[in-house]
Design an enzyme around this catalytic site. Structure first.
Site, PDB file in Angstrom:
ATOM      1  N   ASP A   1      32.837 -15.606   8.483  1.00  0.00           N
ATOM      2  CA  ASP A   1      32.109 -16.604   7.691  1.00  0.00           C
ATOM      3  C   ASP A   1      30.766 -16.050   7.230  1.00  0.00           C
ATOM      4  O   ASP A   1      30.166 -15.209   7.905  1.00  0.00           O
ATOM      5  CB  ASP A   1      31.921 -17.880   8.528  1.00  0.00           C
ATOM      6  CG  ASP A   1      31.580 -19.075   7.656  1.00  0.00           C
ATOM      7  OD1 ASP A   1      31.783 -19.012   6.425  1.00  0.00           O
ATOM      8  OD2 ASP A   1      31.101 -20.082   8.202  1.00  0.00           O
TER       9      ASP A   1
ATOM     10  N   GLY B   1      29.648 -16.190   1.197  1.00  0.00           N
ATOM     11  CA  GLY B   1      28.988 -16.865   0.076  1.00  0.00           C
ATOM     12  C   GLY B   1      27.480 -16.781   0.204  1.00  0.00           C
ATOM     13  O   GLY B   1      26.777 -16.466  -0.762  1.00  0.00           O
TER      14      GLY B   1
ATOM     15  N   TRP C   1      25.775 -14.607   1.895  1.00  0.00           N
ATOM     16  CA  TRP C   1      25.358 -13.200   1.749  1.00  0.00           C
ATOM     17  C   TRP C   1      25.134 -12.890   0.260  1.00  0.00           C
ATOM     18  O   TRP C   1      24.136 -12.271  -0.108  1.00  0.00           O
ATOM     19  CB  TRP C   1      26.450 -12.285   2.317  1.00  0.00           C
ATOM     20  CG  TRP C   1      26.117 -10.823   2.268  1.00  0.00           C
ATOM     21  CD1 TRP C   1      25.490 -10.089   3.235  1.00  0.00           C
ATOM     22  CD2 TRP C   1      26.398  -9.914   1.194  1.00  0.00           C
ATOM     23  NE1 TRP C   1      25.363  -8.780   2.828  1.00  0.00           N
ATOM     24  CE2 TRP C   1      25.917  -8.643   1.577  1.00  0.00           C
ATOM     25  CE3 TRP C   1      27.016 -10.044  -0.052  1.00  0.00           C
ATOM     26  CZ2 TRP C   1      26.027  -7.517   0.775  1.00  0.00           C
ATOM     27  CZ3 TRP C   1      27.121  -8.922  -0.868  1.00  0.00           C
ATOM     28  CH2 TRP C   1      26.625  -7.675  -0.459  1.00  0.00           C
TER      29      TRP C   1
ATOM     30  N   ARG D   1      29.266 -15.918  -5.500  1.00  0.00           N
ATOM     31  CA  ARG D   1      29.863 -15.985  -4.158  1.00  0.00           C
ATOM     32  C   ARG D   1      30.972 -14.967  -3.939  1.00  0.00           C
ATOM     33  O   ARG D   1      31.091 -14.371  -2.865  1.00  0.00           O
ATOM     34  CB  ARG D   1      30.461 -17.392  -3.920  1.00  0.00           C
ATOM     35  CG  ARG D   1      29.479 -18.522  -3.828  1.00  0.00           C
ATOM     36  CD  ARG D   1      30.228 -19.843  -3.623  1.00  0.00           C
ATOM     37  NE  ARG D   1      31.154 -19.760  -2.492  1.00  0.00           N
ATOM     38  CZ  ARG D   1      30.793 -19.917  -1.225  1.00  0.00           C
ATOM     39  NH1 ARG D   1      29.556 -20.205  -0.919  1.00  0.00           N
ATOM     40  NH2 ARG D   1      31.690 -19.802  -0.272  1.00  0.00           N
TER      41      ARG D   1
ATOM     42  N   HIS E   1      32.791 -12.038  -0.931  1.00  0.00           N
ATOM     43  CA  HIS E   1      34.160 -11.838  -0.422  1.00  0.00           C
ATOM     44  C   HIS E   1      34.574 -10.378  -0.587  1.00  0.00           C
ATOM     45  O   HIS E   1      35.201  -9.790   0.282  1.00  0.00           O
ATOM     46  CB  HIS E   1      35.150 -12.743  -1.162  1.00  0.00           C
ATOM     47  CG  HIS E   1      34.867 -14.201  -0.991  1.00  0.00           C
ATOM     48  ND1 HIS E   1      34.518 -14.745   0.216  1.00  0.00           N
ATOM     49  CD2 HIS E   1      34.889 -15.238  -1.874  1.00  0.00           C
ATOM     50  CE1 HIS E   1      34.326 -16.056   0.068  1.00  0.00           C
ATOM     51  NE2 HIS E   1      34.538 -16.380  -1.187  1.00  0.00           N
TER      52      HIS E   1
ATOM     53  N   SER F   1      41.554 -20.780   5.218  1.00  0.00           N
ATOM     54  CA  SER F   1      41.996 -21.932   6.003  1.00  0.00           C
ATOM     55  C   SER F   1      42.765 -22.904   5.110  1.00  0.00           C
ATOM     56  O   SER F   1      42.639 -22.858   3.882  1.00  0.00           O
ATOM     57  CB  SER F   1      40.800 -22.646   6.630  1.00  0.00           C
ATOM     58  OG  SER F   1      40.119 -23.418   5.668  1.00  0.00           O
TER      59      SER F   1
ATOM     60  N   LEU G   1      47.351  -1.151  17.069  1.00  0.00           N
ATOM     61  CA  LEU G   1      46.588  -2.386  16.905  1.00  0.00           C
ATOM     62  C   LEU G   1      47.456  -3.387  16.170  1.00  0.00           C
ATOM     63  O   LEU G   1      48.069  -3.051  15.162  1.00  0.00           O
ATOM     64  CB  LEU G   1      45.312  -2.121  16.080  1.00  0.00           C
ATOM     65  CG  LEU G   1      44.532  -3.359  15.623  1.00  0.00           C
ATOM     66  CD1 LEU G   1      43.783  -3.988  16.789  1.00  0.00           C
ATOM     67  CD2 LEU G   1      43.529  -3.006  14.511  1.00  0.00           C
TER      68      LEU G   1
ATOM     69  N   ARG H   1      31.431 -23.802  15.139  1.00  0.00           N
ATOM     70  CA  ARG H   1      32.619 -24.659  15.155  1.00  0.00           C
ATOM     71  C   ARG H   1      33.863 -23.800  14.995  1.00  0.00           C
ATOM     72  O   ARG H   1      33.791 -22.641  14.603  1.00  0.00           O
ATOM     73  CB  ARG H   1      32.535 -25.718  14.055  1.00  0.00           C
ATOM     74  CG  ARG H   1      32.261 -25.189  12.648  1.00  0.00           C
ATOM     75  CD  ARG H   1      32.196 -26.335  11.623  1.00  0.00           C
ATOM     76  NE  ARG H   1      31.845 -25.837  10.300  1.00  0.00           N
ATOM     77  CZ  ARG H   1      30.689 -26.091   9.675  1.00  0.00           C
ATOM     78  NH1 ARG H   1      29.780 -26.841  10.246  1.00  0.00           N
ATOM     79  NH2 ARG H   1      30.473 -25.605   8.459  1.00  0.00           N
ATOM     80  N   ILE H   2      35.011 -24.430  15.279  1.00  0.00           N
ATOM     81  CA  ILE H   2      36.292 -23.716  15.273  1.00  0.00           C
ATOM     82  C   ILE H   2      36.963 -23.807  13.895  1.00  0.00           C
ATOM     83  O   ILE H   2      37.786 -22.969  13.556  1.00  0.00           O
ATOM     84  CB  ILE H   2      37.237 -24.304  16.353  1.00  0.00           C
ATOM     85  CG1 ILE H   2      36.533 -24.423  17.709  1.00  0.00           C
ATOM     86  CG2 ILE H   2      38.530 -23.518  16.465  1.00  0.00           C
ATOM     87  CD1 ILE H   2      36.641 -23.289  18.638  1.00  0.00           C
ATOM     88  N   SER H   3      36.602 -24.829  13.121  1.00  0.00           N
ATOM     89  CA  SER H   3      37.162 -25.006  11.767  1.00  0.00           C
ATOM     90  C   SER H   3      38.693 -24.889  11.713  1.00  0.00           C
ATOM     91  O   SER H   3      39.236 -24.251  10.806  1.00  0.00           O
ATOM     92  CB  SER H   3      36.521 -24.024  10.780  1.00  0.00           C
ATOM     93  OG  SER H   3      35.135 -24.258  10.670  1.00  0.00           O
TER      94      SER H   3
ATOM     95  N   GLU I   1      36.768 -17.031  25.443  1.00  0.00           N
ATOM     96  CA  GLU I   1      35.301 -17.023  25.446  1.00  0.00           C
ATOM     97  C   GLU I   1      34.810 -17.076  23.998  1.00  0.00           C
ATOM     98  O   GLU I   1      35.296 -16.328  23.144  1.00  0.00           O
ATOM     99  CB  GLU I   1      34.772 -15.748  26.117  1.00  0.00           C
ATOM    100  CG  GLU I   1      35.128 -15.642  27.597  1.00  0.00           C
ATOM    101  CD  GLU I   1      34.511 -16.753  28.446  1.00  0.00           C
ATOM    102  OE1 GLU I   1      33.402 -17.207  28.114  1.00  0.00           O
ATOM    103  OE2 GLU I   1      35.149 -17.170  29.435  1.00  0.00           O
TER     104      GLU I   1
HETATM  105  C1  IPE Z   1      36.354 -21.016   7.939  1.00  0.00           C
HETATM  106  O1  IPE Z   1      35.266 -20.844   7.080  1.00  0.00           O
HETATM  107  C2  IPE Z   1      37.556 -20.398   7.393  1.00  0.00           C
HETATM  108  C3  IPE Z   1      37.510 -18.970   7.139  1.00  0.00           C
HETATM  109  C4  IPE Z   1      36.575 -18.135   7.493  1.00  0.00           C
HETATM  110  C5  IPE Z   1      38.649 -18.458   6.456  1.00  0.00           C
HETATM  111  P1  IPE Z   1      34.675 -22.033   6.217  1.00  0.00           P
HETATM  112  O2  IPE Z   1      33.379 -21.542   5.704  1.00  0.00           O
HETATM  113  O3  IPE Z   1      35.652 -22.504   5.219  1.00  0.00           O
HETATM  114  O4  IPE Z   1      34.479 -23.161   7.331  1.00  0.00           O
HETATM  115  P2  IPE Z   1      33.755 -24.577   7.284  1.00  0.00           P
HETATM  116  O5  IPE Z   1      34.509 -25.430   6.336  1.00  0.00           O
HETATM  117  O6  IPE Z   1      32.345 -24.329   6.832  1.00  0.00           O
HETATM  118  O7  IPE Z   1      33.817 -25.072   8.677  1.00  0.00           O
HETATM  119  C1  IPE Z   2      34.012 -17.030   4.550  1.00  0.00           C
HETATM  120  O1  IPE Z   2      32.819 -17.026   3.853  1.00  0.00           O
HETATM  121  C2  IPE Z   2      35.168 -16.580   3.719  1.00  0.00           C
HETATM  122  C3  IPE Z   2      36.172 -17.622   3.439  1.00  0.00           C
HETATM  123  C4  IPE Z   2      36.154 -18.843   3.883  1.00  0.00           C
HETATM  124  C5  IPE Z   2      37.269 -17.215   2.611  1.00  0.00           C
HETATM  125  P1  IPE Z   2      32.339 -18.318   3.071  1.00  0.00           P
HETATM  126  O2  IPE Z   2      32.845 -18.217   1.678  1.00  0.00           O
HETATM  127  O3  IPE Z   2      32.705 -19.529   3.798  1.00  0.00           O
HETATM  128  O4  IPE Z   2      30.773 -18.090   3.075  1.00  0.00           O
HETATM  129  P2  IPE Z   2      29.668 -19.209   3.241  1.00  0.00           P
HETATM  130  O5  IPE Z   2      29.962 -19.951   4.493  1.00  0.00           O
HETATM  131  O6  IPE Z   2      29.733 -20.073   2.029  1.00  0.00           O
HETATM  132  O7  IPE Z   2      28.398 -18.419   3.301  1.00  0.00           O
HETATM  133 MG    MG Z   3      31.742 -20.682   5.185  1.00  0.00          MG
END
Ligand code: IPE
Ligand code: IPE
Ligand code: MG
Length: 237
Positions: A4, A7, A9, A17, A21, A49, A115, A175-177, A188
């Site tokens: 995560d 965006g 970054w 954004r 990626h 997700s 791996l 969070r686990i999302s 852990e």
């Molecule tokens: C969780 O990231 C899913 C992935 C990293 C693929 P999100 O950035 O989408 O999570 P939430 O919605 O903020 O919890």
């Molecule tokens: C995680 O980075 C990548 C995916 C969910 C695909 P984000 O795109 O969620 O980046 P932020 O959380 O907006 O910074």
């Molecule tokens: Mg995110």
């Protein structure tokens, strides 16, 4: 690992954004290398997700293209390095071409054992449990009357992987999302503010060091653990 912060970054650098990626894919490469060097046998990455479809259409399209491009460009290198590639998630929403590429990549690398790299794409922990129950009941209708964890286990998305030891989420959210809900029961958890494109081997070592200071009790007391060897999660069967 929940990758995560891509965006944010990019935003910090006044870039779109999606550039985050793109840069994040380099961290994926670095992590595969780092895990092999550290003799880590399983690496599971949350790439997309089931909730990420809610993002702007052009970002979703970009992510799909990046995924396809990565498969095209990286699979032979992964294969050469002894990596077994697995994709988990609901692939029914993906392009037929992408699904075909996924299946061929999995078949090519199936007998590698250095791996196991699992990519979770259109994955959700709740979906995983639901699809497992449905597939199990399809195979064994009699189990509708009652079943236990060991009946369900083979139908979950990573039936042959050990339960994860360490969960890492970059990007600062705690969070686990809807990642591996079932599998993370006794894992852990480690959260870091470092954004995924900035995560590297040094940061991974920091996470591992933190893990090494944890006491995994699996329900027992600290006193019970002393003197005994590393304990495994309890068998609920
Ligand atoms: C969780 O990231 C899913 C992935 C990293 C693929 P999100 O950035 O989408 O999570 P939430 O919605 O903020 O919890
Ligand atoms: C995680 O980075 C990548 C995916 C969910 C695909 P984000 O795109 O969620 O980046 P932020 O959380 O907006 O910074
Ligand atoms: Mg995110």
């Amino acid at each position: 690992m929940i990758m995560d912060g891509n965006g944010r970054w990019a935003k910090k650098r006044f870039m779109p954004r999606v550039m985050g990626h793109k840069r994040g894919l380099e961290t994926v490469r670095a992590m595969v290398k780092a895990c092999i060097e550290r003799k880590i046998e399983y690496l599971t990455l949350f790439a997309f997700s089931s909730e990420n479809w809610r993002r702007p259409e052009e970002e979703v399209t970009f992510l799909m293209q990046l995924f396809m491009l990565a498969l095209e460009n990286e699979v032979s290198k992964l294969h050469q390095n002894g990596v077994k590639l697995k994709i988990i998630g609901d692939l029914s929403r993906f392009d037929a071409k992408l699904v075909d590429m996924v299946r061929r990549s999995e078949a090519l690398t199936a007998s590698n054992d250095k791996l196991t790299l699992t990519i979770a794409a259109n994955y959700g922990g709740r979906w995983d449990i639901m699809q497992a129950v449905q597939s199990m009941l399809k195979d064994h209708p009699d189990l509708a009357a009652g079943f236990n964890e060991s009946d369900l286990q083979p139908y979950l998305s990573m039936p042959n992987a050990p339960e994860p030891d360490l969960f890492i989420r970059t990007g600062g959210e705690q969070r686990i999302s809807n990642f591996l809900l079932w599998q993370l029961a006794y894992t852990e958890l480690y959260f870091t503010d470092v954004l995924w494109p900035d995560f590297d081997g040094k940061e991974l070592d920091r996470a591992i060091l933190s893990y090494q200071h944890r006491e995994r009790r699996f329900g027992r007391t600290s006193e019970q653990l002393r003197g005994s060897e590393q304990l495994k999660p309890p068998d609920h069967a």
